[in-house]
Design a protein around this motif. Structure first.
Motif, PDB file in Angstrom:
ATOM      1  N   ARG A  29       0.855  -1.177   0.000  1.00  0.00           N
ATOM      2  CA  ARG A  29       0.000   0.000   0.000  1.00  0.00           C
ATOM      3  C   ARG A  29       0.899   1.238   0.000  1.00  0.00           C
ATOM      4  O   ARG A  29       1.200   1.775  -1.045  1.00  0.00           O
ATOM      5  N   ASP A  33      -0.206   5.507  -1.967  1.00  0.00           N
ATOM      6  CA  ASP A  33      -1.582   5.015  -2.077  1.00  0.00           C
ATOM      7  C   ASP A  33      -2.482   5.729  -1.076  1.00  0.00           C
ATOM      8  O   ASP A  33      -3.632   6.066  -1.376  1.00  0.00           O
ATOM      9  N   GLU A  37      -5.746   7.864  -1.824  1.00  0.00           N
ATOM     10  CA  GLU A  37      -7.017   7.557  -1.169  1.00  0.00           C
ATOM     11  C   GLU A  37      -7.682   8.825  -0.646  1.00  0.00           C
ATOM     12  O   GLU A  37      -8.894   9.021  -0.797  1.00  0.00           O
ATOM     13  N   TYR A  48      -5.221   7.596 -10.755  1.00  0.00           N
ATOM     14  CA  TYR A  48      -3.974   7.374 -10.017  1.00  0.00           C
ATOM     15  C   TYR A  48      -3.127   6.305 -10.678  1.00  0.00           C
ATOM     16  O   TYR A  48      -3.650   5.283 -11.136  1.00  0.00           O
ATOM     17  N   ASN A  50       0.914   4.441  -9.978  1.00  0.00           N
ATOM     18  CA  ASN A  50       2.127   4.360  -9.159  1.00  0.00           C
ATOM     19  C   ASN A  50       3.153   3.551  -9.951  1.00  0.00           C
ATOM     20  O   ASN A  50       3.031   2.341 -10.106  1.00  0.00           O
ATOM     21  N   ARG A 247       0.945  -0.088 -10.296  1.00  0.00           N
ATOM     22  CA  ARG A 247      -0.187   0.629 -10.902  1.00  0.00           C
ATOM     23  C   ARG A 247       0.327   1.387 -12.121  1.00  0.00           C
ATOM     24  O   ARG A 247       0.483   2.601 -12.086  1.00  0.00           O
ATOM     25  N   TYR A 253      -9.509   5.935  -9.719  1.00  0.00           N
ATOM     26  CA  TYR A 253      -9.030   5.401  -8.445  1.00  0.00           C
ATOM     27  C   TYR A 253      -9.714   4.102  -8.046  1.00  0.00           C
ATOM     28  O   TYR A 253      -9.053   3.136  -7.667  1.00  0.00           O
ATOM     29  N   MET A 257      -7.610   0.666  -7.599  1.00  0.00           N
ATOM     30  CA  MET A 257      -7.427   0.158  -6.257  1.00  0.00           C
ATOM     31  C   MET A 257      -8.658  -0.606  -5.800  1.00  0.00           C
ATOM     32  O   MET A 257      -9.382  -0.173  -4.916  1.00  0.00           O
ATOM     33  N   THR A 260     -10.429  -1.279  -1.857  1.00  0.00           N
ATOM     34  CA  THR A 260      -9.816  -0.460  -0.821  1.00  0.00           C
ATOM     35  C   THR A 260     -10.805   0.588  -0.338  1.00  0.00           C
ATOM     36  O   THR A 260     -11.773   0.924  -0.995  1.00  0.00           O
TER      37      THR A 260
END
Length: 265
Positions: A29, A33, A37, A48, A50, A247, A253, A257, A260
Motif C-alpha cells: 500500500r 496510495d 485515497e 492514479y 504508481n 499501478r 481510483y 485500487m 480499498t
C-alpha cells in the motif's frame, strides 16, 4: 484555494511503492496510495498511477518512469529517487544531486504540481548512521533544487517520529505501516489538504530492552540484509530486476485500487 487535482502519478523506488505496508492480499500500500485515497475523496473521477519499483537507482527511475509521466501528463506528481544511490558505498551526493536536478527539470516541464522528498535522519540506525552526513548533504542540495524549480518538498529528516527505530521494519530500510501513514499525512499537509490526524503524534513510551537483545538484532540484520546488499553491490548486480510497477496505468481510483477504502489508517 488549493487545486482539486484530478490525476496523480507517483515516481520512485521502494519508498514510494510502499514496501512493508501491506494490504490484506499481501500487496504493498504505502504512503503514496494513502495520499491517493485521500485525494479521491474530493474528486469522484480521480485517477492514479504508481510507477515506483523497489531497488531502482536514480538513472533507472529517469529512464523507465519519467517518460511515462511525460506521456500521462497528470495534475500531480510525487518524485522520490536517489536514496538507493546515496546508501551505496563511495557515492557522491553532489553527483546524485546534479542528476536529480536535471530529472526534476523534466518532471516540472510536464506542468504538474510536483512534490519531492528530503531523506530520513538515520542517527539511530546502526551502520546507516555512518552515512548520516552524506544524507544531510544530499538533503541540503535537494532543498536548493526544490527552491530553484519552485516545487514542494516534504522534509522527512524533520519528522521526529521517523527517527525512532520503531517506525522501521526489520530491514531498517522500509517504513512500518504507521511510518507510511505519517508520511502520507505530512505530504497531504504540504499539499494543503485537510486531514483529521496529526503526523506529529508521538510514539508510545519505549520500553528499555537489554543491550544483549539489541546487539543480537544488529547481528541478525547484518547477516540477513547488510551482507547480501554489499555482496550484490560488489558483483554489480542490477537492482530492481524482475519487478514491475504495481499501478502502471493512470486509471480511475476505484478501478486502480479495487476493494480499498478511503481511510488513511
Amino acid at each position: 484555494m488549493r487545486p482539486a487535482w484530478k490525476s496523480y502519478v507517483a515516481l520512485g523506488d521502494s519508498f514510494t511503492e510502499g514496501l512493508d505496508d501491506l494490504r490484506d492480499d499481501g500487496t504493498p500500500r504505502g504512503w503514496a496510495d494513502r495520499v491517493a485515497e485521500r485525494l479521491a475523496m474530493d474528486v469522484p473521477d480521480f485517477r492514479y498511477a504508481n510507477l515506483a519499483v523497489r531497488g531502482k537507482l536514480l538513472h533507472q527511475v529517469v529512464a523507465d518512469q519519467i517518460p511515462v509521466a511525460e506521456q500521462l501528463r497528470p495534475d500531480l506528481i510525487t518524485f522520490s529517487a536517489g536514496g538507493n544511490d546515496i546508501i551505496r558505498p563511495r557515492c557522491s551526493p553532489d553527483w546524485v544531486a546534479e542528476r536529480f536536478d536535471a530529472a526534476l527539470g523534466r518532471v516540472m516541464a510536464t506542468g504538474a504540481e510536483v512534490v519531492i522528498f528530503a531523506g530520513f535522519d538515520t542517527r539511530r540506525v546502526p551502520v546507516l548512521s555512518r552515512i548520516r552526513g552524506r544524507i544531510a548533504t544530499f538533503n541540503e542540495l535537494l532543498r536548493t533544487i526544490a527552491d530553484n524549480h519552485g516545487c514542494k518538498l516534504v522534509d522527512l529528516w524533520a519528522m521526529a517520529p521517523l527517527s525512532d527505530p520503531r517506525s522501521w521494519g526489520r530491514d531498517r530500510l522500509h517504513l512500518t505501516p504507521d511510518g507510511h501513514r505519517r508520511v502520507a499525512l505530512r505530504t497531504l499537509e504540504v499539499l494543503g489538504v485537510p486531514v483529521t490526524e496529526d503526523w506529529r503524534e508521538p510514539l508510545s513510551v519505549e520500553i528499555p530492552r537489554p543491550w544483549q537483545h539489541r546487539r543480537q538484532e544488529d547481528l541478525s540484520w547484518a547477516r540477513d540484509y547488510l551482507v547480501p546488499f554489499l555482496r550484490n553491490w560488489a558483483s554489480g548486480r542490477p537492482t530492481g530486476e524482475g519487478f514491475a510497477p504495481k499501478r502502471p496505468e493512470l486509471l480511475p481510483y476505484v478501478e486502480a485500487m479495487p476493494g480499498t477504502s478511503t481511510q488513511l489508517s
